[in-house]
Design an enzyme around this catalytic site. Structure first.
Site, PDB file in Angstrom:
ATOM      1  N   ILE A 148     100.643  90.811   9.045  1.00  0.00           N
ATOM      2  CA  ILE A 148     101.387  91.864   8.327  1.00  0.00           C
ATOM      3  C   ILE A 148     101.005  91.857   6.850  1.00  0.00           C
TER       4      ILE A 148
ATOM      5  N   ASP B 227      99.626  76.302  -1.299  1.00  0.00           N
ATOM      6  CA  ASP B 227     100.611  76.003  -0.256  1.00  0.00           C
ATOM      7  C   ASP B 227     102.008  76.160  -0.856  1.00  0.00           C
TER       8      ASP B 227
ATOM      9  N   SER C 232     104.867  81.684  12.076  1.00  0.00           N
ATOM     10  CA  SER C 232     105.483  82.870  12.681  1.00  0.00           C
ATOM     11  C   SER C 232     105.519  82.891  14.210  1.00  0.00           C
TER      12      SER C 232
ATOM     13  N   THR D 212     112.891  88.641   9.944  1.00  0.00           N
ATOM     14  CA  THR D 212     112.723  89.122  11.315  1.00  0.00           C
ATOM     15  C   THR D 212     114.072  89.453  11.955  1.00  0.00           C
ATOM     16  N   ASP D 213     114.028  90.313  12.979  1.00  0.00           N
ATOM     17  CA  ASP D 213     115.267  90.596  13.720  1.00  0.00           C
ATOM     18  C   ASP D 213     115.690  89.405  14.580  1.00  0.00           C
ATOM     19  N   GLU D 214     114.793  88.414  14.747  1.00  0.00           N
ATOM     20  CA  GLU D 214     115.112  87.298  15.646  1.00  0.00           C
ATOM     21  C   GLU D 214     116.266  86.445  15.114  1.00  0.00           C
TER      22      GLU D 214
ATOM     23  N   TYR E  40     111.841  78.720  15.227  1.00  0.00           N
ATOM     24  CA  TYR E  40     111.305  79.768  14.332  1.00  0.00           C
ATOM     25  C   TYR E  40     112.436  80.606  13.758  1.00  0.00           C
ATOM     26  N   SER E  41     113.279  81.168  14.629  1.00  0.00           N
ATOM     27  CA  SER E  41     114.315  82.078  14.117  1.00  0.00           C
ATOM     28  C   SER E  41     115.348  81.311  13.290  1.00  0.00           C
TER      29      SER E  41
ATOM     30  N   LYS F  73     113.844  81.001   9.854  1.00  0.00           N
ATOM     31  CA  LYS F  73     113.891  82.269   9.118  1.00  0.00           C
ATOM     32  C   LYS F  73     115.335  82.580   8.699  1.00  0.00           C
TER      33      LYS F  73
ATOM     34  N   PRO G  73      99.400  85.386  31.267  1.00  0.00           N
ATOM     35  CA  PRO G  73     100.564  84.529  31.560  1.00  0.00           C
ATOM     36  C   PRO G  73     101.888  85.166  31.134  1.00  0.00           C
TER      37      PRO G  73
ATOM     38  N   ASN H  79     108.706  93.313  28.819  1.00  0.00           N
ATOM     39  CA  ASN H  79     107.337  92.802  28.700  1.00  0.00           C
ATOM     40  C   ASN H  79     106.453  93.311  29.832  1.00  0.00           C
TER      41      ASN H  79
ATOM     42  N   GLY I 183     114.668  78.685  25.852  1.00  0.00           N
ATOM     43  CA  GLY I 183     115.546  79.433  24.943  1.00  0.00           C
ATOM     44  C   GLY I 183     115.092  80.870  24.735  1.00  0.00           C
TER      45      GLY I 183
ATOM     46  N   TYR J 265      84.408  81.757  -1.268  1.00  0.00           N
ATOM     47  CA  TYR J 265      85.108  81.374  -2.493  1.00  0.00           C
ATOM     48  C   TYR J 265      84.632  80.071  -3.105  1.00  0.00           C
TER      49      TYR J 265
HETATM   50  P1  NAD Z   1     101.055  85.413  10.387  1.00  0.00           P
HETATM   51  O1  NAD Z   1     101.311  84.118  11.089  1.00  0.00           O
HETATM   52  O2  NAD Z   1     100.022  86.354  10.929  1.00  0.00           O
HETATM   53  O3  NAD Z   1     100.656  85.133   8.856  1.00  0.00           O
HETATM   54  C1  NAD Z   1     101.307  84.197   8.075  1.00  0.00           C
HETATM   55  C2  NAD Z   1     100.453  83.940   6.831  1.00  0.00           C
HETATM   56  O4  NAD Z   1     101.139  82.965   6.023  1.00  0.00           O
HETATM   57  C3  NAD Z   1      99.064  83.374   7.144  1.00  0.00           C
HETATM   58  O5  NAD Z   1      98.086  84.053   6.375  1.00  0.00           O
HETATM   59  C4  NAD Z   1      99.177  81.915   6.720  1.00  0.00           C
HETATM   60  O6  NAD Z   1      97.945  81.356   6.296  1.00  0.00           O
HETATM   61  C5  NAD Z   1     100.199  81.985   5.590  1.00  0.00           C
HETATM   62  N1  NAD Z   1     100.910  80.702   5.409  1.00  0.00           N
HETATM   63  C6  NAD Z   1     101.488  79.939   6.374  1.00  0.00           C
HETATM   64  N2  NAD Z   1     101.990  78.821   5.833  1.00  0.00           N
HETATM   65  C7  NAD Z   1     101.764  78.886   4.498  1.00  0.00           C
HETATM   66  C8  NAD Z   1     102.068  78.033   3.398  1.00  0.00           C
HETATM   67  N3  NAD Z   1     102.701  76.868   3.596  1.00  0.00           N
HETATM   68  N4  NAD Z   1     101.691  78.415   2.169  1.00  0.00           N
HETATM   69  C9  NAD Z   1     101.043  79.597   1.958  1.00  0.00           C
HETATM   70  N5  NAD Z   1     100.707  80.426   2.966  1.00  0.00           N
HETATM   71  C10 NAD Z   1     101.073  80.081   4.222  1.00  0.00           C
HETATM   72  O7  NAD Z   1     102.481  86.109  10.302  1.00  0.00           O
HETATM   73  P2  NAD Z   1     102.878  87.641  10.369  1.00  0.00           P
HETATM   74  O8  NAD Z   1     103.078  88.014  11.779  1.00  0.00           O
HETATM   75  O9  NAD Z   1     101.970  88.423   9.520  1.00  0.00           O
HETATM   76  O10 NAD Z   1     104.325  87.575   9.688  1.00  0.00           O
HETATM   77  C11 NAD Z   1     104.474  87.701   8.264  1.00  0.00           C
HETATM   78  C12 NAD Z   1     105.957  87.630   7.918  1.00  0.00           C
HETATM   79  O11 NAD Z   1     106.657  88.678   8.593  1.00  0.00           O
HETATM   80  C13 NAD Z   1     106.618  86.324   8.338  1.00  0.00           C
HETATM   81  O12 NAD Z   1     107.525  85.954   7.340  1.00  0.00           O
HETATM   82  C14 NAD Z   1     107.344  86.691   9.635  1.00  0.00           C
HETATM   83  O13 NAD Z   1     108.483  85.871   9.811  1.00  0.00           O
HETATM   84  C15 NAD Z   1     107.716  88.129   9.360  1.00  0.00           C
HETATM   85  N6  NAD Z   1     107.870  88.981  10.548  1.00  0.00           N
HETATM   86  C16 NAD Z   1     106.878  89.030  11.502  1.00  0.00           C
HETATM   87  C17 NAD Z   1     107.024  89.881  12.598  1.00  0.00           C
HETATM   88  C18 NAD Z   1     105.951  89.998  13.641  1.00  0.00           C
HETATM   89  O14 NAD Z   1     106.149  90.672  14.660  1.00  0.00           O
HETATM   90  N7  NAD Z   1     104.781  89.405  13.470  1.00  0.00           N
HETATM   91  C19 NAD Z   1     108.174  90.665  12.721  1.00  0.00           C
HETATM   92  C20 NAD Z   1     109.161  90.592  11.725  1.00  0.00           C
HETATM   93  C21 NAD Z   1     108.987  89.751  10.638  1.00  0.00           C
HETATM   94  P1  TYD Z   2     105.516  87.112  21.086  1.00  0.00           P
HETATM   95  O1  TYD Z   2     104.386  88.060  20.855  1.00  0.00           O
HETATM   96  O2  TYD Z   2     105.255  85.637  21.023  1.00  0.00           O
HETATM   97  O3  TYD Z   2     106.685  87.537  20.070  1.00  0.00           O
HETATM   98  P2  TYD Z   2     108.233  87.008  19.982  1.00  0.00           P
HETATM   99  O4  TYD Z   2     108.403  85.823  20.854  1.00  0.00           O
HETATM  100  O5  TYD Z   2     108.362  86.675  18.548  1.00  0.00           O
HETATM  101  O6  TYD Z   2     109.051  88.184  20.422  1.00  0.00           O
HETATM  102  O7  TYD Z   2     106.145  87.420  22.519  1.00  0.00           O
HETATM  103  C1  TYD Z   2     106.609  88.713  22.858  1.00  0.00           C
HETATM  104  C2  TYD Z   2     107.235  88.629  24.239  1.00  0.00           C
HETATM  105  O8  TYD Z   2     106.207  88.309  25.195  1.00  0.00           O
HETATM  106  C3  TYD Z   2     108.264  87.511  24.355  1.00  0.00           C
HETATM  107  O9  TYD Z   2     109.324  87.954  25.206  1.00  0.00           O
HETATM  108  C4  TYD Z   2     107.499  86.384  25.023  1.00  0.00           C
HETATM  109  C5  TYD Z   2     106.499  87.108  25.897  1.00  0.00           C
HETATM  110  N1  TYD Z   2     105.209  86.404  26.108  1.00  0.00           N
HETATM  111  C6  TYD Z   2     104.742  86.186  27.408  1.00  0.00           C
HETATM  112  O10 TYD Z   2     105.370  86.573  28.420  1.00  0.00           O
HETATM  113  N2  TYD Z   2     103.549  85.519  27.563  1.00  0.00           N
HETATM  114  C7  TYD Z   2     102.832  85.065  26.487  1.00  0.00           C
HETATM  115  O11 TYD Z   2     101.750  84.443  26.683  1.00  0.00           O
HETATM  116  C8  TYD Z   2     103.312  85.318  25.170  1.00  0.00           C
HETATM  117  C9  TYD Z   2     102.552  84.836  23.956  1.00  0.00           C
HETATM  118  C10 TYD Z   2     104.508  85.993  25.024  1.00  0.00           C
END
Ligand code: NAD
Ligand code: TYD
Length: 350
Positions: free
Chosen positions: A13, A60, A86, A131-133, A156-157, A160, A211, A255, A289, A347
């Site tokens: 994101i 970091d 994440s 996140t909504d989680e 994770y949730s 957050k 899976p 899913n 969970g 870099y």
């Molecule tokens: P991502 O895992 O793709 O990216 C996370 C980034 O953070 C990576 O570039 C990683 O290198 C960096 N990072 C991790 N640990 C770090 C640290 N200690 N110091 C500096 N950088 C660090 O995650 P994403 O899916 O892009 O999610 C971004 C944000 O949005 C997160 O806060 C996540 O909780 C939130 N979010 C994600 C989703 C989703 O569906 N992916 C939905 C809602 C909210």
């Molecule tokens: P995911 O993309 O990990 O997002 P989140 O758990 O944050 O919602 O998973 C989306 C949904 O898909 C979740 O209900 C778990 C399911 N899932 C599978 O069934 N198989 C998989 O291999 C993965 C990664 C997720």
């Protein structure tokens, strides 16, 4: 002129947010701070890395002193904080990593901002992306609202949720100007192929099993990542101080229904007979969970800030599949680990 620190900008994101801000606001200086964990990939930003208003900092957020020094050095006036661990499955294997980055890292950034800004908050903003989680799991009906009580179930949730509480506490206790948004599941280009959609696209491409956890009946509310970035832009500029905004697309899928749609589109794109990819579906042990259903009500954001998703899911999922199929090198580099060498080459040799 603004100096904005965007954390986690090399991730999924974050890279879309960095691109939008760098291109849309040439008079802002954008500092992308990222540790480049396995999820951070600077290839995601190749198209904008040469721009004058873009800067990359490898750091970091768990290192509190480093955060304070960076604030002293650059005097950022705003933070858009996306850096996080994440992935739910990784949080089950290694919860501590999530406590360190998501909780301690967030508090370090709050401290650094507070110390630098002292009590002069004019033009300052700390925007925390969540996140909504954090709201837990819904039954078959109902939605998450901004005032839904927190009830996280995965490490994770929980991490957050904890970081959200700290952000609100710094607002209420120290007057740090904050805003928070909680978004539903994102999909789109550049997502690390451990999450459902890119993992399954990649597996279908390689004829590997898909899976599905449990019976595949869990429901997620999917939003195209560019629409999340657009919402972040709107909330960053016009969201109220101390406010929370839910972001989502009113786009719920079980899913298994989603996976079947993906299989069908992939059959069409790969010239396979309809039904071929579905045969890869393999039901596996459920995630511990595993939240049953997420569904966001984003009425506040729509009403107060006029944001609406720009894409229907049918269009978004096709665009996404097309992107992964025409960026197979990106997928191959990510799955082989080659992308990790990019930073060194790009870099460290400068
Ligand atoms: P991502 O895992 O793709 O990216 C996370 C980034 O953070 C990576 O570039 C990683 O290198 C960096 N990072 C991790 N640990 C770090 C640290 N200690 N110091 C500096 N950088 C660090 O995650 P994403 O899916 O892009 O999610 C971004 C944000 O949005 C997160 O806060 C996540 O909780 C939130 N979010 C994600 C989703 C989703 O569906 N992916 C939905 C809602 C909210
Ligand atoms: P995911 O993309 O990990 O997002 P989140 O758990 O944050 O919602 O998973 C989306 C949904 O898909 C979740 O209900 C778990 C399911 N899932 C599978 O069934 N198989 C998989 O291999 C993965 C990664 C997720």
């Amino acid at each position: 002129m603004k100096k904005i620190l965007i954390t986690g900008g090399a991730g999924f994101i974050g890279s879309h947010v960095v691109r939008l801000f760098v291109n849309k606001y040439p008079n802002y200086q954008i500092y992308n701070l990222d540790k480049l964990t396995y999820a951070g990939n600077l290839f995601n930003l190749k198209d904008i890395e040469h721009k004058d208003n873009y800067h990359f900092i490898k750091a970091d957020i768990v290192d509190g002193e480093a955060m304070q020094h960076l604030f002293e050095e650059h005097n950022f006036d705003s933070v858009i904080h996306l850096a996080a661990e994440s992935h739910v499955d990784r949080s089950i294997s290694n919860p501590m990593e999530f406590v360190m980055t998501n909780v301690i890292g967030t508090v370090n950034l709050l401290n650094a901002a507070r110390q630098q800004w002292k009590n002069d908050f004019e033009g300052k903003r700390f925007y925390h992306i969540s996140t909504d989680e954090v709201y837990g799991s819904l039954g078959e009906t109902g939605f998450f609202y901004e005032d839904t009580a927190y009830d996280p179930h995965s490490p994770y949730s929980a991490s957050k949720a904890s970081s959200d509480h700290f952000v609100r506490a710094y607002h209420d206790t120290f007057n740090v100007p904050v805003v928070i948004s909680n978004c539903s599941n994102n999909y789109g280009p550049n997502q690390f192929p451990e999450k459902l959609i890119p993992l399954f696209i990649n597996n279908i491409r390689h004829n590997k099993p898909l899976p599905v956890y449990g019976k595949g009946e869990n429901v997620r509310d999917w939003l195209y990542v560019v629409d999340h970035a657009r919402a972040i832009d709107v909330i960053f500029h016009r969201g109220g101080d101390g406010e929370t905004y839910n972001i989502g697309g009113h786009n719920e899928w079980t899913n298994i229904a989603l996976i079947k749609v993906m299989c069908s589109i992939m059959d069409e794109k790969l010239g396979r007979t309809e039904g071929t990819s579905e045969q890869l579906i393999t039901y596996v042990k459920d995630r511990a969970g595993h939240d049953l259903r997420y569904a966001i009500d984003s009425g506040k954001l729509q009403k107060e800030l006029d944001w609406v998703p720009s894409l229907q899911f049918e269009e978004g999922i096709r665009l996404t599949i097309d992107w992964y199929l025409s960026n197979q090198q990106w997928l191959d580099e990510v799955t082989s680990g080659n992308y990790l060498k990019y930073y060194e080459h790009q870099y460290e040799s400068r």
